[in-house]
Design an enzyme around this catalytic site. Structure first.
Site, PDB file in Angstrom:
ATOM      1  CB  CYS A  66      55.137 -22.007 -24.586  1.00  0.00           C
ATOM      2  SG  CYS A  66      56.309 -23.278 -24.231  1.00  0.00           S
ATOM      3  CD  GLU A  67      57.115 -24.391 -31.463  1.00  0.00           C
ATOM      4  OE1 GLU A  67      56.162 -24.153 -32.215  1.00  0.00           O
ATOM      5  OE2 GLU A  67      58.297 -24.471 -31.856  1.00  0.00           O
ATOM      6  CG  HIS A  68      59.781 -25.295 -26.522  1.00  0.00           C
ATOM      7  ND1 HIS A  68      60.365 -24.052 -26.473  1.00  0.00           N
ATOM      8  CD2 HIS A  68      60.103 -25.810 -27.725  1.00  0.00           C
ATOM      9  CE1 HIS A  68      61.027 -23.835 -27.601  1.00  0.00           C
ATOM     10  NE2 HIS A  68      60.876 -24.875 -28.371  1.00  0.00           N
ATOM     11  CG  HIS A  69      57.391 -26.217 -21.428  1.00  0.00           C
ATOM     12  ND1 HIS A  69      58.232 -25.274 -21.982  1.00  0.00           N
ATOM     13  CD2 HIS A  69      58.180 -27.052 -20.710  1.00  0.00           C
ATOM     14  CE1 HIS A  69      59.482 -25.538 -21.606  1.00  0.00           C
ATOM     15  NE2 HIS A  69      59.478 -26.607 -20.833  1.00  0.00           N
ATOM     16  CD  GLN A 113      57.653 -12.966 -27.154  1.00  0.00           C
ATOM     17  OE1 GLN A 113      57.643 -13.569 -26.081  1.00  0.00           O
ATOM     18  NE2 GLN A 113      57.931 -11.676 -27.229  1.00  0.00           N
ATOM     19  CG  HIS A 139      57.395 -17.115 -22.797  1.00  0.00           C
ATOM     20  ND1 HIS A 139      57.422 -17.903 -23.919  1.00  0.00           N
ATOM     21  CD2 HIS A 139      57.487 -15.830 -23.236  1.00  0.00           C
ATOM     22  CE1 HIS A 139      57.538 -17.146 -24.987  1.00  0.00           C
ATOM     23  NE2 HIS A 139      57.588 -15.885 -24.599  1.00  0.00           N
ATOM     24  CB  CYS A 157      57.180 -22.701 -20.174  1.00  0.00           C
ATOM     25  SG  CYS A 157      58.059 -21.594 -21.274  1.00  0.00           S
TER      26      CYS A 157
HETATM   27  N1  LIG Z   1      63.448 -18.815 -27.831  1.00  0.00           N
HETATM   28  C1  LIG Z   1      62.320 -19.186 -27.216  1.00  0.00           C
HETATM   29  N2  LIG Z   1      62.393 -20.119 -26.254  1.00  0.00           N
HETATM   30  C2  LIG Z   1      61.256 -20.455 -25.640  1.00  0.00           C
HETATM   31  C3  LIG Z   1      60.011 -19.902 -25.955  1.00  0.00           C
HETATM   32  N3  LIG Z   1      59.083 -20.461 -25.143  1.00  0.00           N
HETATM   33  C4  LIG Z   1      59.739 -21.331 -24.364  1.00  0.00           C
HETATM   34  N4  LIG Z   1      61.064 -21.338 -24.643  1.00  0.00           N
HETATM   35  C5  LIG Z   1      62.176 -22.081 -24.069  1.00  0.00           C
HETATM   36  O1  LIG Z   1      62.307 -23.363 -24.623  1.00  0.00           O
HETATM   37  C6  LIG Z   1      63.324 -24.018 -23.865  1.00  0.00           C
HETATM   38  C7  LIG Z   1      63.125 -25.508 -23.855  1.00  0.00           C
HETATM   39  O2  LIG Z   1      64.271 -26.000 -23.225  1.00  0.00           O
HETATM   40  P1  LIG Z   1      64.447 -27.505 -22.680  1.00  0.00           P
HETATM   41  O3  LIG Z   1      65.748 -27.562 -21.931  1.00  0.00           O
HETATM   42  O4  LIG Z   1      64.249 -28.471 -23.782  1.00  0.00           O
HETATM   43  O5  LIG Z   1      63.192 -27.650 -21.707  1.00  0.00           O
HETATM   44  P2  LIG Z   1      63.147 -27.684 -20.111  1.00  0.00           P
HETATM   45  O6  LIG Z   1      64.015 -28.790 -19.594  1.00  0.00           O
HETATM   46  O7  LIG Z   1      61.704 -27.740 -19.704  1.00  0.00           O
HETATM   47  O8  LIG Z   1      63.816 -26.285 -19.737  1.00  0.00           O
HETATM   48  P3  LIG Z   1      63.550 -25.281 -18.534  1.00  0.00           P
HETATM   49  O9  LIG Z   1      62.413 -24.400 -18.923  1.00  0.00           O
HETATM   50  O10 LIG Z   1      64.835 -24.518 -18.412  1.00  0.00           O
HETATM   51  O11 LIG Z   1      63.236 -26.114 -17.306  1.00  0.00           O
HETATM   52  C8  LIG Z   1      63.273 -23.349 -22.486  1.00  0.00           C
HETATM   53  O12 LIG Z   1      64.481 -22.653 -22.321  1.00  0.00           O
HETATM   54  C9  LIG Z   1      62.086 -22.379 -22.603  1.00  0.00           C
HETATM   55  O13 LIG Z   1      62.270 -21.211 -21.797  1.00  0.00           O
HETATM   56  C10 LIG Z   1      59.979 -18.931 -26.982  1.00  0.00           C
HETATM   57  O14 LIG Z   1      58.936 -18.387 -27.359  1.00  0.00           O
HETATM   58  N5  LIG Z   1      61.150 -18.608 -27.581  1.00  0.00           N
HETATM   59 ZN   LIG Z   2      57.536 -23.279 -22.790  1.00  0.00          ZN
END
Ligand SMILES: Nc1nc2c(ncn2[C@@H]2O[C@H](COP(=O)(O)OP(=O)(O)OP(=O)(O)O)[C@@H](O)[C@H]2O)c(=O)[nH]1
Ligand SMILES: [Zn+2]
Length: 219
Positions: free
Chosen positions: A113-116, A154, A182, A184
């Site tokens: 996952c590119e966010h985490h 994804q 996921h 995360c």
């Molecule tokens: N649409 C989508 N979202 C994703 C994917 N992988 C991770 N995410 C989401 O990316 C979002 C990032 O949100 P943020 O609020 O910036 O991050 P955060 O504070 O760590 O959020 P939480 O996961 O809710 O604790 C989260 O809701 C993740 O679930 C993906 O493949 N597709």
């Molecule tokens: Zn993530």
């Protein structure tokens, strides 16, 4: 064209151009550094990060972790950021005139996952209706794996596999479905250990013909 692009395979160039044209390329900056230099730099920065986390990198179990992570990023889990690693693709003429759906089920899918930067773990199903060409079956798995080995969301991953196959096969009639957990969502944050996410990307007859769509989405 840079020297790095000049050595890309024809398949890699076709796929890269198709993704850029469709606005589906992973956001990337030009990077002319060799893989070895990138690994050295990542190792250095990982050492800083782990030290900032109070870990003692003189411990024999941790000593090589910065190097291990650098190798894992460049050679393994993020190797799909470099089109030089795009798989060799075998496309052959459809001399037998096969015109029914070819569907590969339950392709192993492990991405990040590119966010985490934690794991996405699931399966992909990919289908196409052959036109002039058919593709070596394992190449479908390899294309899924190539794009999975990038930091991803994804939705983009699903569409990148669709567009890559459309470009290589010369047909819009391609469909991709992914179902993934996921980490995360599972191992941190909301800590949900039961949900999974399904995404589909449908092209050509898979989008316009309800029977074709239903055949793909069944099972
Ligand atoms: N649409 C989508 N979202 C994703 C994917 N992988 C991770 N995410 C989401 O990316 C979002 C990032 O949100 P943020 O609020 O910036 O991050 P955060 O504070 O760590 O959020 P939480 O996961 O809710 O604790 C989260 O809701 C993740 O679930 C993906 O493949 N597709
Ligand atoms: Zn993530």
């Amino acid at each position: 064209m840079t020297s790095k692009e000049a050595i890309l395979s024809e398949s890699a160039q076709i796929v890269k151009s198709a993704l850029i044209e469709r606005g589906l390329e992973t956001p990337m900056l030009p990077n002319e550094l060799s893989a070895e230099v990138r690994k050295d730099k990542i190792e250095h920065h990982m050492r800083e990060i782990l030290t900032l986390m109070s870990l003692d990198l003189s411990d024999d179990s941790l000593a090589d972790t910065p190097r291990r992570i650098a190798k894992m990023y460049v050679d393994e889990i993020f190797s799909g950021l470099d089109y030089a690693n795009f798989p060799k693709i075998t496309v052959i003429e459809n001399k037998m005139g096969f015109d029914e759906m070819v569907k590969v089920n339950d392709i192993s899918l492990t991405s990040t996952c590119e966010h985490h930067l934690v794991t996405i773990d699931g399966v992909a199903t990919v289908a196409y209706l052959p036109s002039k060409s058919i593709i070596g079956l394992s190449k479908i798995n390899r294309i899924v794996r190539f794009f999975a080995q990038r930091p991803q969301v994804q939705e983009r991953l699903t569409q990148q596999v669709l567009v890559a196959l459309q470009a290589l096969l010369g047909t819009q009639d391609v469909a991709v479905k992914m179902d993934a957990v996921h980490y995360c969502v599972k191992s941190r944050g909301v800590m949900d250990s039961t949900s999974s996410t399904t995404t589909t990307a449908l092209g050509g007859k898979f989008k316009s013909n309800p029977a074709t769509r239903a055949e793909f989405l069944s099972n």
